[in-house]
Design a protein around this motif. Sequence first.
Motif, PDB file in Angstrom:
ATOM      1  N   THR A  61       0.850  -1.194   0.000  1.00  0.00           N
ATOM      2  CA  THR A  61       0.000   0.000   0.000  1.00  0.00           C
ATOM      3  C   THR A  61       0.880   1.235   0.000  1.00  0.00           C
ATOM      4  O   THR A  61       1.935   1.264   0.619  1.00  0.00           O
ATOM      5  N   ARG A  62       0.436   2.265  -0.708  1.00  0.00           N
ATOM      6  CA  ARG A  62       1.156   3.540  -0.746  1.00  0.00           C
ATOM      7  C   ARG A  62       0.151   4.676  -0.699  1.00  0.00           C
ATOM      8  O   ARG A  62      -1.007   4.513  -1.092  1.00  0.00           O
ATOM      9  N   GLN A  63       0.601   5.823  -0.187  1.00  0.00           N
ATOM     10  CA  GLN A  63      -0.271   6.980  -0.132  1.00  0.00           C
ATOM     11  C   GLN A  63      -0.703   7.383  -1.539  1.00  0.00           C
ATOM     12  O   GLN A  63       0.045   7.219  -2.509  1.00  0.00           O
ATOM     13  N   GLN A  64      -1.902   7.923  -1.639  1.00  0.00           N
ATOM     14  CA  GLN A  64      -2.416   8.349  -2.937  1.00  0.00           C
ATOM     15  C   GLN A  64      -1.555   9.485  -3.495  1.00  0.00           C
ATOM     16  O   GLN A  64      -1.100  10.362  -2.764  1.00  0.00           O
ATOM     17  N   ASN A  65      -1.330   9.439  -4.809  1.00  0.00           N
ATOM     18  CA  ASN A  65      -0.543  10.459  -5.530  1.00  0.00           C
ATOM     19  C   ASN A  65       0.901  10.556  -5.021  1.00  0.00           C
ATOM     20  O   ASN A  65       1.527  11.620  -5.101  1.00  0.00           O
TER      21      ASN A  65
END
Length: 645
Positions: A61-65
């Motif tokens: 998972t990664r932060q959006q944008n």
Amino acid sequence: MSLYTITGAQLAFGHVALLDHADFSLEAGERVGLIGRNGAGKSSLLKIVADLTKPDDGLVTRQQNLTTVYVPQEPEFDTDDTVFEAVAAGLAHARSLLDEYDVVANQLADEPEGAEHDALMDRMNTLQSSLDSVDAWNWSTRVATTLQQIGLNGEARVGSLSGGMQKRVALARALVVQPDVLLLDEPTNHLDFEGIRWLEDLLVSLRAGLFFITHDRAFLDRVATRIVDLDRGRLLSYPGNFSAYQTRKAQQLEIEQVEAAKFDKLLAQEEVWIRKGVEARRTRSVGRIARLVEMRNQRAERRNVQGNVRLDVGQGEKSGKIVAELTDVTKRYGSRTVVDNFTVTVMRGDKIGFVGPNGAGKTTLLKMILAELAPDEGTVRVGTNLQVAYFDQMRAQLDLEKSLADTISPGSEWVEVNGQKKHVMSYLGDFLFAPERARSPVKSLSGGERNRLLLARLFARPANVLVLDEPTNDLDIPTLELLEELLTEYDGTVLLVSHDRAFLDNVATSVIASEGGGKWREYVGGFTDWQIQRDRSQQMALEAQKEANKDAGKDTAPAKDTAARNTQQRAAKLSFKEQRELEALPPKIAELEAEQKTIGAQLEDGSVFAKDPQEGTRLTERYAAIDEELLLALERWDELENRRK
């Protein structure tokens, strides 16, 4: 919230598990150093974070944008490009959006009102929003600003640059994107000492999250706020820099050994109990038998300390007391003087480190000491009974098509080290090469494995002089530490070229350093000792020059016309306000420097990111802002001082 998280990741290469239910996260402002054995999977993990490859299983998972930029170990460029074009390639996406925006704008001008016109307007609005979000309108200014910060000439051709300068271009191409996460694979490769110091200062002041692979322990100490150790598929996290990691790792291993000993003692008691006679079997409990089965499984799965390389160098006969004597030697290449009037005596048992910028002539000086290259002027006298073993920086000695066994012992299955015969399979095992790999070609090895093979080949030969040209490249930290120990105890002479500061500190008994313009000087001690002595010498020379200038000024003060001098002084005189400003600048500069030093210490410690990520981010931003304030203050001080004189 973490910028990036990996949970339960699994990745296998053949039968080898590179990641085994591994967990990892990266917080904003963190600088995480990834260490581990050669071939452990460090580059694979970095590519997973860069989204260049996927794990076999697990959740990512990664932060959006989130903007992530990856700089590989050996960046690739079009050598015909200018530096400006190569750096601007980092903004290829933004530039393509801008090109599309221009096309849509032209189409709108020709398209009458209607459905097609509305569709083009919608597309233009979308493009404008995207361009705003990546600040694409000023891409050219961003490239120029980044080139100035990195110290690069935008008009130079990439193909004409050294490996170290190409590394700077790769970093500039990454930084122009203004990433949230910067990923670096062996960033110090090809950089000399000044380049490494420059890179350390740059990374410490960055606002982006940083995840990097390196075997440079001094670099890890300066830059990392957390160390992650990839050990047989598991990721173990240690807060702080490399020195803190070493302390915690040693404590952890001691605790594990004590716990393992207790466990093994209990297991042995249970094994005795299960094998007892009829009387014991009558009193057996099902629960106790089940616990024994579980303990056996736990013992089978225990992750014992991984074996290490076993290094032993073949000792040749003793050389003469003097290994080499250079007297007033000079070497030129065209109009460039690489060595200028240098004198040195190399004695048996010396361990000499050669330091200087890339291209200064370290390898040239080495070859003259070994009489492989004649000087243009001066004399070289080589000692008696020299048996030289040479470690080649470019690995030119390795035939990529040959097997590992043939590389070590051509035409024989035995190798002799210090008078003892050893089977080549066993000898390769000492260097962590499994028997099934002995017949594999050299080309199948990673960079670190090839260096290990070169060391295996080097140490199989009897020698009393070891010449090591960049031996530490790609070697993992445990192997580096063992190599240091071996060289420290080695009775022969060691001539060493390396950019690894910790390695030089731990091995070298003296340093021959480039002083510029072909001048070389020998200093006692390792890298840190050389720096201290060099700085002290420069300070003393500066003070002596000031005194000489002062005395010269007293003796030969020019007799100028008094009226003209007074006129000049009146013209240069500062206003009252400017005079007050000048007086206030030195304490202001000192205050800013002290604040930056305090913040730098907090950032290097790294604990602030674990306790309060927002405070860590604020401190990082303030550190960068002070740079700007200091630059302006120093420029203003210089301007006012020059006008006052």
